[in-house]
Scaffold this motif. Structure first.
Motif, PDB file in Angstrom:
ATOM      1  N   ALA A 182       0.013   9.007  -6.232  1.00  8.69           N
ATOM      2  CA  ALA A 182       0.177  10.431  -5.949  1.00  8.69           C
ATOM      3  C   ALA A 182       1.222  11.060  -6.867  1.00  8.69           C
ATOM      4  N   ALA A 217       0.115   8.626  10.501  1.00  9.68           N
ATOM      5  CA  ALA A 217      -0.214   7.219  10.279  1.00  9.68           C
ATOM      6  C   ALA A 217       0.997   6.465   9.748  1.00  9.68           C
ATOM      7  N   MET A 272      -5.028  16.099   5.642  1.00  8.47           N
ATOM      8  CA  MET A 272      -4.742  14.758   5.157  1.00  8.47           C
ATOM      9  C   MET A 272      -3.240  14.483   5.176  1.00  8.47           C
ATOM     10  N   LEU A 328      -8.133  20.905   3.648  1.00 10.08           N
ATOM     11  CA  LEU A 328      -8.356  19.460   3.712  1.00 10.08           C
ATOM     12  C   LEU A 328      -7.074  18.704   3.366  1.00 10.08           C
ATOM     13  N   ASP A 332      -8.084  -4.784   4.576  1.00 11.89           N
ATOM     14  CA  ASP A 332      -6.923  -3.925   4.786  1.00 11.89           C
ATOM     15  C   ASP A 332      -7.388  -2.468   4.807  1.00 11.89           C
ATOM     16  N   ALA A 350      -5.293   4.971   0.706  1.00 18.38           N
ATOM     17  CA  ALA A 350      -4.859   5.055  -0.693  1.00 18.38           C
ATOM     18  C   ALA A 350      -5.983   5.633  -1.545  1.00 18.38           C
ATOM     19  N   VAL A 359      -6.083   9.383  -1.021  1.00 20.04           N
ATOM     20  CA  VAL A 359      -5.013  10.058  -1.764  1.00 20.04           C
ATOM     21  C   VAL A 359      -5.380  10.137  -3.241  1.00 20.04           C
ATOM     22  N   THR A 392       3.233  14.966  -1.298  1.00 22.40           N
ATOM     23  CA  THR A 392       2.587  15.049  -2.600  1.00 22.40           C
ATOM     24  C   THR A 392       1.142  15.512  -2.469  1.00 22.40           C
ATOM     25  N   VAL A 393       0.450  15.027  -1.441  1.00 21.09           N
ATOM     26  CA  VAL A 393      -0.924  15.491  -1.216  1.00 21.09           C
ATOM     27  C   VAL A 393      -0.922  16.998  -0.946  1.00 21.09           C
ATOM     28  N   VAL A 409       0.822  -1.206   0.000  1.00 22.44           N
ATOM     29  CA  VAL A 409       0.000   0.000   0.000  1.00 22.44           C
ATOM     30  C   VAL A 409       0.864   1.267   0.000  1.00 22.44           C
ATOM     31  N   VAL A 455      -7.882  12.947  -4.073  1.00 14.32           N
ATOM     32  CA  VAL A 455      -7.309  14.299  -4.077  1.00 14.32           C
ATOM     33  C   VAL A 455      -6.514  14.548  -5.342  1.00 14.32           C
ATOM     34  N   LEU A 456      -5.619  13.603  -5.667  1.00 15.92           N
ATOM     35  CA  LEU A 456      -4.692  13.848  -6.766  1.00 15.92           C
ATOM     36  C   LEU A 456      -5.372  13.774  -8.128  1.00 15.92           C
ATOM     37  N   TYR A 475      -2.188  13.808   8.649  1.00 21.28           N
ATOM     38  CA  TYR A 475      -2.628  12.464   9.043  1.00 21.28           C
ATOM     39  C   TYR A 475      -1.732  11.393   8.427  1.00 21.28           C
ATOM     40  N   LEU A 476      -1.382  11.578   7.136  1.00 19.59           N
ATOM     41  CA  LEU A 476      -0.585  10.545   6.450  1.00 19.59           C
ATOM     42  C   LEU A 476       0.791  10.397   7.089  1.00 19.59           C
ATOM     43  N   PRO A 534       0.680   2.212   6.387  1.00 19.34           N
ATOM     44  CA  PRO A 534       1.187   2.820   5.165  1.00 19.34           C
ATOM     45  C   PRO A 534       0.953   4.322   5.127  1.00 19.34           C
ATOM     46  N   SER A 591      -5.846   0.210   5.381  1.00 14.88           N
ATOM     47  CA  SER A 591      -4.952   1.243   4.853  1.00 14.88           C
ATOM     48  C   SER A 591      -5.240   1.525   3.380  1.00 14.88           C
ATOM     49  N   MET A 592      -5.941   0.596   2.700  1.00 16.54           N
ATOM     50  CA  MET A 592      -6.297   0.858   1.307  1.00 16.54           C
ATOM     51  C   MET A 592      -7.304   2.003   1.212  1.00 16.54           C
ATOM     52  N   MET A 623       0.331   4.133  -2.841  1.00 19.78           N
ATOM     53  CA  MET A 623       0.041   5.552  -2.573  1.00 19.78           C
ATOM     54  C   MET A 623       1.027   6.446  -3.299  1.00 19.78           C
TER      55      MET A 623
END
Lengths: 99, 314, 95
Positions: free
Chosen positions: B58, B210, B203, B199, C58, C64, C67, B223-224, B50, C70-71, B206-207, B215, C60-61, B54
Motif C-alpha cells: 500500500a 479486522a 475497505m 468502496l 492463510d 492483502a 489492498v 493508505t487505502v 501479512v 485498490v492501490l 474493515y481493515l 492482519p 488474511s492474504m 499490506m
C-alpha cells in the motif's frame, strides 16, 4: 478424489495460461494498442480463473465473497484504467511524442 | 517448491532494485520502483508477515509510486528535462562504498538476532491481557505505543512541512486540483472515482476492524482511504478543501489527538499510555479508527502538495 | 501432487510471467509501455497473493490481495492525468 480435486488445478492452470499469454502479448505485440489488448486478458480472464480456483479451494462462503470482491474490483479497475491508458496512448501518438 | 519460489523472488527483487537504480528514463525507474514495492510485498507474504506485506504494497508500491509519478509530471511542467546530471567518479565510488557499508551494517544487525530468542513467544504471553489477537497491533498500539504515537505526529509534521512550501499569496488556498483534463477520458475517471471512494471507505473500515485480530490496522486502512481519495480527486469527484477548512483540520489532528488524550488519561492510572484493564480493546479500536482517518487524509493531502494561488493551477 | 503443490507451482509460474513483463518495463519504448508493464506486474502480484494464500491456507492474504488491487489503479490514474501543456514554466512568484 472428488470433482473439486480435478477442477481446482484445471481452473488454476487455465488462469496461469492467460497470465502467461498476457505477458507474452505485452512482450511480443507490435504497438501499444495491441499490447493493451494482451494486458487486459491477464487482468480479467487470468485473474478470474485463478480466483475461481482459489474460491473453490477455500470452499467457504466468506472466502468466496472476498475473492469475488478482489476479482470484481480488478475488473472494474482494469476496465477504467485500460480505457484511460488507450486514450492517453492515442493522444500522445497523435502529437507524435513518446509520452 | 517453496524454495524455488523464494529463490526466484529473491533474484527478481535484486534485479528490479538494480534496474530502478540504473534506468536513465525517469518513468522507467519509477515503474521499477513500484514493481520493487510489489515484489517486496510478495516476499513479506512468503514469510507469512501479512501485516508488513499490506503496508509495503500500500505505501511502498502504491502511495510512494503515485508521489513519484506526480513529481515527474510537476518537473516536466517546470521544463525540467529529467536527465540526471553526470556525477564525478569519486562521488559514485563514495556512494557505492557508503551503501555497501550500510547494507553490511544492517545485515550484521539482522544476523546478530538469534533465531531462537522467542520474541514472538514473549509477546504472545502478554496478548491475552489486551483482548485482541493480532500481535502486530498489540506491539504497535500497546507494547510500543510511544513509537506509533510519534509516527502519527511525524506524519502530521510532514504535511505541515509540505504546506509551508506554499508560495506567498497562496496560503490558505486549495492545493492544485488533480483532475484529468476535460477531453481526456474525464467521464471514465469520474465514474471510477465516484464508485471507488465508498468502496475504499468500506475497505478501510474493515481493515481497522479486522486489524484487532487479523492482519490489518490503521496504517494499511489509512493508505487505502488515501488511495480512494486520490482516485476520486483525479476523477474530479472530490475537490481538495482549503487549507484552513475547519473540518479538514479536525480530520487531520483527530488521530494523533485521540491517541495523545488517551495516553495522557493513562497518567491518572499510573503512567503515560496505560490502558485501564477491561477497556484495552475499546481504546485501541478507538485510537485506530481515528488514526486511520487522519492518516488517510494526511497522505492524500501530502500527495496533493502545497496550496497554490487560484490563478495558476496545475 | 496435492492441491497445495498445484497452487505453489501456479505461484511460481505467475512469478515467471511477471518477470517476462519486466522486459517491457525495461525497453518501453513509449511511456505507456512502461506503465502497462507496471499494471501487469500488479495484477500478477494479486494472482500470486491469491495462490500463496490458498497454498498456505492463510485467509488474511486475501485482504492483502484486495489492498493490492485498490492501490495498483491509483498509480495508473496518476499517470494518465498528465496535463498536455508540458514544457510551460509557471510564473515565478516573488518572495
Amino acid at each position: 478424489m472428488t470433482l473439486t480435486d480435478y477442477l481446482v488445478p484445471a481452473l488454476l492452470y487455465v488462469g496461469v495460461f492467460f497470465y502467461a499469454a498476457g505477458s507474452l502479448g505485452l512482450l511480443r505485440f507490435q504497438d501499444a494498442e495491441l499490447r493493451l489488448h494482451a494486458l487486459t486478458k491477464a487482468d480479467n480472464v487470468g485473474l478470474g480463473f485463478v480466483a475461481l480456483a482459489a474460491a473453490l479451494h477455500w470452499g467457504s462462503v466468506a472466502a468466496a465473497v472476498k475473492i469475488a470482491a478482489v476479482w470484481l474490483f480488478a475488473l472494474m479497475a482494469a476496465g477504467a484504467t485500460a480505457q484511460l491508458m488507450a486514450r492517453r496512448a492515442k493522444t500522445s501518438a497523435e502529437r507524435g511524442s513518446d509520452e | 517448491m517453496t524454495l524455488a519460489f523464494d529463490m526466484i523472488l529473491c533474484l527478481m527483487i535484486v534485479g528490479t532494485a538494480a534496474a530502478a537504480l540504473l534506468m536513465r528514463n525517469a518513468l522507467a525507474a519509477i515503474v521499477f520502483f513500484i514493481v520493487l514495492g510489489n515484489l517486496l510485498g510478495l516476499a513479506w507474504l512468503a514469510m507469512d508477515a501479512v501485516n508488513v506485506a499490506m503496508a509495503e504494497i500500500a505505501i511502498g508500491a502504491g502511495v510512494t509510486g503515485v508521489l513519484l509519478i506526480l513529481t515527474r509530471q510537476r518537473l516536466m511542467a517546470l521544463g525540467d528535462d529529467l536527465v540526471s546530471a553526470e556525477m564525478p567518479g569519486w562521488l559514485r565510488t563514495g556512494a557505492l562504498v557508503a551503501c555497501a557499508g550500510f547494507a553490511a551494517l544492517i545485515g550484521s544487525a539482522v544476523l546478530s538476532v538469534a533465531p531462537a530468542d522467542d520474541l514472538g513467544g514473549s509477546i504472545a504471553a502478554l496478548m491475552p491481557g489486551l483482548g485482541i489477537e493480532n500481535p502486530v497491533t498489540g506491539v504497535l498500539l500497546a507494547f510500543r505505543a510511544y513509537d506509533t504515537l510519534l509516527e502519527a505526529f511525524v506524519l502530521l509534521g510532514a504535511l505541515v512541512a509540505v504546506w509551508s512550501l506554499a508560495p506567498r499569496g497562496a496560503w490558505p488556498q486549495r492545493p492544485a486540483a488533480l483532475a484529468l483534463a476535460e477531453n481526456g477520458g474525464h467521464g471514465v475517471a469520474a465514474a471510477f472515482g465516484r464508485l471507488l471512494l465508498p468502496l475504499a471507505l468500506v475497505m478501510a473500515a474493515y481493515l481497522v476492524w479486522a486489524g484487532s485480530d487479523l492482519p490489518g490496522g490503521a496504517f494499511q486502512a489509512g493508505t487505502v482511504l488515501a488511495g480512494g481519495l486520490i482516485i476520486a480527486a483525479i476523477g474530479g469527484a472530490v475537490s481538495w478543501p482549503r487549507a484552513d477548512d475547519r473540518y479538514l483540520r479536525v480530520a487531520l489532528v483527530l488521530g494523533p489527538a485521540v491517541f495523545l488524550i488517551i495516553g495522557l488519561a493513562g497518567i491518572a492510572q499510573g503512567r503515560f499510555l496505560f490502558y485501564p484493564p477491561g477497556f484495552e480493546k475499546a481504546l485501541i479500536v478507538a485510537i485506530e479508527y481515528s488514526l486511520a482517518l487522519s492518516i488517510g487524509v494526511t497522505l492524500a493531502l501530502q500527495v496533493a502538495g502545497p496550496p497554490v494561488a487560484p490563478d495558476h493551477e496545475g | 501432487m496435492d492441491t497445495t503443490d498445484h497452487f505453489m507451482l501456479a505461484a511460481i509460474a505467475l512469478l515467471l510471467a511477471l518477470a517476462l513483463a519486466l522486459f517491457r518495463a525495461w525497453h518501453g519504448p513509449r511511456a505507456i509501455d512502461h506503465v502497462m508493464a507496471a499494471q501487469l506486474v500488479a495484477t500478477s502480484g494479486v494472482g500470486v497473493a491469491l495462490t500463496l494464500g490458498a497454498a498456505r491456507d492463510d485467509a488474511s492474504m486475501l485482504d492483502a490481495a484486495l489492498v493490492a488491487t485498490v492501490l495498483a489503479s491509483v498509480a495508473i490514474l496518476a499517470f494518465v492525468r498528465e496535463r498536455r501543456s508540458t514544457g510551460r514554466k509557471p510564473r515565478e512568484t516573488q518572495p
